[in-house]
Design a protein around this motif. Sequence first.
Motif, PDB file in Angstrom:
ATOM      1  N   ALA A 161      52.206  45.624  34.468  1.00  0.00           N
ATOM      2  CA  ALA A 161      51.710  44.169  34.021  1.00  0.00           C
ATOM      3  C   ALA A 161      50.288  44.191  33.954  1.00  0.00           C
ATOM      4  O   ALA A 161      49.774  43.376  33.187  1.00  0.00           O
ATOM      5  N   PHE A 162      49.491  45.027  34.816  1.00  0.00           N
ATOM      6  CA  PHE A 162      48.215  45.228  34.701  1.00  0.00           C
ATOM      7  C   PHE A 162      47.713  45.786  33.151  1.00  0.00           C
ATOM      8  O   PHE A 162      46.930  45.402  32.470  1.00  0.00           O
ATOM      9  N   ARG A 163      48.363  46.785  32.758  1.00  0.00           N
ATOM     10  CA  ARG A 163      48.355  47.401  31.434  1.00  0.00           C
ATOM     11  C   ARG A 163      48.597  46.447  30.327  1.00  0.00           C
ATOM     12  O   ARG A 163      47.755  46.445  29.204  1.00  0.00           O
ATOM     13  N   LYS A 164      49.675  45.734  30.555  1.00  0.00           N
ATOM     14  CA  LYS A 164      50.127  44.701  29.492  1.00  0.00           C
ATOM     15  C   LYS A 164      49.070  43.593  29.288  1.00  0.00           C
ATOM     16  O   LYS A 164      48.706  43.142  28.063  1.00  0.00           O
ATOM     17  N   ALA A 165      48.495  43.386  30.517  1.00  0.00           N
ATOM     18  CA  ALA A 165      47.660  42.124  30.496  1.00  0.00           C
ATOM     19  C   ALA A 165      46.165  42.430  30.109  1.00  0.00           C
ATOM     20  O   ALA A 165      45.406  41.607  29.810  1.00  0.00           O
ATOM     21  N   GLY A 166      45.924  43.609  30.492  1.00  0.00           N
ATOM     22  CA  GLY A 166      44.410  43.946  30.025  1.00  0.00           C
ATOM     23  C   GLY A 166      43.383  43.783  31.308  1.00  0.00           C
ATOM     24  O   GLY A 166      43.804  43.036  32.116  1.00  0.00           O
ATOM     25  N   ARG A 218      51.452  48.296  37.733  1.00  0.00           N
ATOM     26  CA  ARG A 218      50.704  48.921  36.554  1.00  0.00           C
ATOM     27  C   ARG A 218      51.026  48.647  35.265  1.00  0.00           C
ATOM     28  O   ARG A 218      50.139  48.563  34.269  1.00  0.00           O
TER      29      ARG A 218
END
Lengths: 166, 166
Positions: free
Chosen positions: A131-136, A129
């Motif tokens: 990583a996903f949030r950081k990456a977009g 989560r």
Amino acid sequence: MDDTAGRGGENLLFLTDEQLRKGIEAMFFAYRGFTADPDRILAQMAYGRAHHRAIHFVNRAPGTTVNNLLATLGVTKQSLNRVLRTLIEDGLIESRVGTRDKRERHLFLTDEGRELEQKLSDAQRARMRAAFRKAGPEAVSGFRTVLEAMMDPELLRHFHNDRSTM
Amino acid sequence: MDDTAGRGGENLLFLTDEQLRKGIEAMFFAYRGFTADPDRILAQMAYGRAHHRAIHFVNRAPGTTVNNLLATLGVTKQSLNRVLRTLIEDGLIESRVGTRDKRERHLFLTDEGRELEQKLSDAQRARMRAAFRKAGPEAVSGFRTVLEAMMDPELLRHFHNDRSTM
DNA sequence: CTTGGAAAGTCAACAAGGCTGACATATAAT
DNA sequence: ATTATATGTCAGCCTTGTTGACTTTCCAAG
């Protein structure tokens, strides 16, 4: 930044050996991070990554058979059996004899099994989560596209169909 | 397709448990594909994935020390030493005593070592190249962004700096 | 109803590759 | 001189993968 090719027709800048090496090492290091959190939890008990995988896929497709699990995990039945036996003995997984075909064993998580599954996947999801949030969202979409293109065709089947394999 | 959120402020559609589960399994299955080709080659010799990793990083940072390699690979020196010893005995890696600090051993691939490295990384790059080409530059960019966000901070250091760690 | 074969389980033996702990050696740094 | 560091090595352990051989159960086709 690198995704605008100099020449018109083929964009090859992301297919140089250097770019591919970057991709290869990214997979290596990311997979380490990917497994690090559950591994820490498992290390405290008598379980390992193999137990985590079994628990994950039984939770995902409750009632799956041993053979299905075998194909999904890609290990031998002897190897899986050793893991499965301890999980059944410890009361984390329940093995029910099939009704239609009594040779088959259908696998289910017990309450205790679900509890451990939650604990493990919470840890793993937290990192995913973050990583996903950081990456977009755009990056996440690309992430999944590339990973899917990297799978073996058969494994791809397990990736998509698993809910129907019970 | 999923990247337009219903509400304005936070886009959470790609952070649902289901989306995260998909990401987790994508990592699992893709990593299998990622290692499949080199594994097939290695299985025919007396080598395994650990040898591949050692060879890869020595090739990438020629002259790296044992300690550097240790930190990059994240294993114990006993574990690495077993692998390194066979590679040195078999003449794939050369170990030179350091000039400035004679306690250190600097590692290099021999011609034979470079040959095997080529063979292994050619196989791995071929799959990565196919996946990259199929997915397209945008996806590749996202792929790398997410993977990098998934690494442990320290491992991230190795991902970036490795050429300077010699 | 018999028989062939699939599904599952079990036992034994083995190998790779992680780990810890203890110890030796050479060299550098204080 | 003493201490710290880098490396190597021995011994033993664990997990998790493998192969091969064998049994039990049971469906299904002859």
